[in-house]
Design an enzyme around this catalytic site. Structure first.
Site, short mmCIF file in Angstrom:
data_model
loop_
_atom_site.label_atom_id
_atom_site.label_comp_id
_atom_site.label_asym_id
_atom_site.label_seq_id
_atom_site.Cartn_x
_atom_site.Cartn_y
_atom_site.Cartn_z
NE ARG A 91 -4.03 -2.10 2.13
CZ ARG A 91 -3.95 -3.43 2.22
NH1 ARG A 91 -2.79 -3.99 2.49
NH2 ARG A 91 -5.03 -4.17 2.05
CG ASN A 123 -4.30 2.43 1.49
OD1 ASN A 123 -4.37 2.23 2.69
ND2 ASN A 123 -5.02 1.76 0.60
NE ARG A 154 -10.66 -7.41 2.19
CZ ARG A 154 -9.94 -6.39 1.74
NH1 ARG A 154 -8.78 -6.09 2.33
NH2 ARG A 154 -10.36 -5.69 0.71
CG HIS A 178 -5.29 -0.98 5.89
ND1 HIS A 178 -6.02 -2.14 5.81
CD2 HIS A 178 -5.53 -0.31 4.73
CE1 HIS A 178 -6.68 -2.17 4.66
NE2 HIS A 178 -6.39 -1.07 3.99
#
Length: 316
Positions: A91, A123, A154, A178
């Site tokens: 990311r 991001n 998820r 993340h």
């Protein structure tokens, strides 16, 4: 009380956030912002057309900075997706673009007297959330990122599929960045009235495989359509609603943790005043080590990318 939200960046994610807010009747006033004037005007027209078939009305404005002064929440969804272009799906690939745009958005917020809560989707999420806090001067508890709220979802979905139960019946968290250094804290996961670690032994589940499938979830979506939008937009709207409604919901958002000296995802209670309480989980020693490693990665990678950017700027 009027509920007012702004969405900055009307790409796939921002447009999906805006549609969910309008379709759900979650806001009274919605301010849309994007540097692509034609795109954001088209989105606004499309949303207005949709309202004739919706039970709710939402007042829409486009690129009107004066609307920011009394916004309750601003959602940053700007970005330029580059994940599919990197072999490790990093990311930080977006950082080259987002680090130049975030200061412009932060200045717009400050110049127009924004004093509400800021939700970052942009991001690399943890680093950008930290940038927003520093550049706007907003209290740390008023600036948060969606973080692993999506990654935890998820994980819950994969566990639910394996045990044939609704993912909402699974509780537990992914923690840390993340990004690639995140991990599932299996000690926090419960389902069917038991710790998932017990069920794994009873039913022959391989938690490492479930964790990897959850981690790969976003990349599989990217492979199929070259962007993600529904999952992360839903996470952003859930967080926004918790702020608007003073829900005091426990969720793993990116929030500033003093003990790690950085923004990272760790469960916090979110209400109208932002992060109103930070949790302290009873993690295993292995999980504590993984979280510390993830925090270090966020800080070191951020420093490295800033130095690289400065070198490129000087070279130009």
């Amino acid at each position: 009380m009027t509920r007012k939200v702004a969405v900055v960046g009307m790409g796939h994610v921002g447009a999906t956030v805006a549609h969910y807010l309008v379709a759900g009747g979650f806001v009274d006033d919605l301010a849309l912002f994007d540097t692509n004037e034609a795109k954001v005007q088209a989105d606004a027209l499309d949303l207005r057309d949709a309202m004739a078939n919706l039970p709710y009305h939402t007042n829409l404005t486009v690129n009107d900075e004066s609307q920011l002064r009394d916004c309750d929440v601003v959602v940053s969804a700007l970005g330029k997706s580059k994940l599919v272009d990197t072999p490790d799906h990093d990311r930080f690939a977006e950082f080259k673009f987002t680090r130049t745009q975030v200061p412009l958005v932060a200045k717009m917020l400050v110049d127009n007297g924004f004093h509400g809560k800021l939700v970052d989707v942009t991001n690399p999420c943890d680093v950008i959330t930290s940038m927003y806090q520093k550049l706007t001067g907003l209290p740390k508890e008023h600036v948060m990122g969606t973080g692993t709220l999506l990654d935890s979802a998820r994980m819950r979905a994969r566990v639910g599929e394996a045990l044939k139960v609704d993912s909402r019946s699974v509780v537990g968290f992914n923690l840390g960045e993340h990004g690639n250094s995140q991990f599932t804290a299996w000690s926090t996961v419960r389902v069917l009235g038991k710790p998932v670690t017990e069920l794994a032994k009873e039913r022959g589940l391989k938690l490492s495989e479930l964790e990897e499938r959850a981690r790969q979830g976003g990349y599989l979506v990217y492979q199929g359509k070259k962007y993600t939008n529904y999952g992360v937009a839903t996470a952003a709207v859930r967080l926004t609603n918790a702020l608007l409604n003073d829900a005091r919901t426990e969720m793993p958002v990116s929030n500033y943790r003093e003990e790690y000296g950085t923004y990272l995802s760790y469960p916090a209670v979110v209400g109208r005043d932002g992060v109103v309480e930070q949790l302290h989980l009873d993690l295993t020693p292995e999980e504590e080590a993984k979280l510390a490693t993830s925090a270090t990665y966020i800080k070191e990678r951020s420093k490295k990318e800033e130095e690289r950017a400065n070198q490129l700027a000087q070279a130009e």
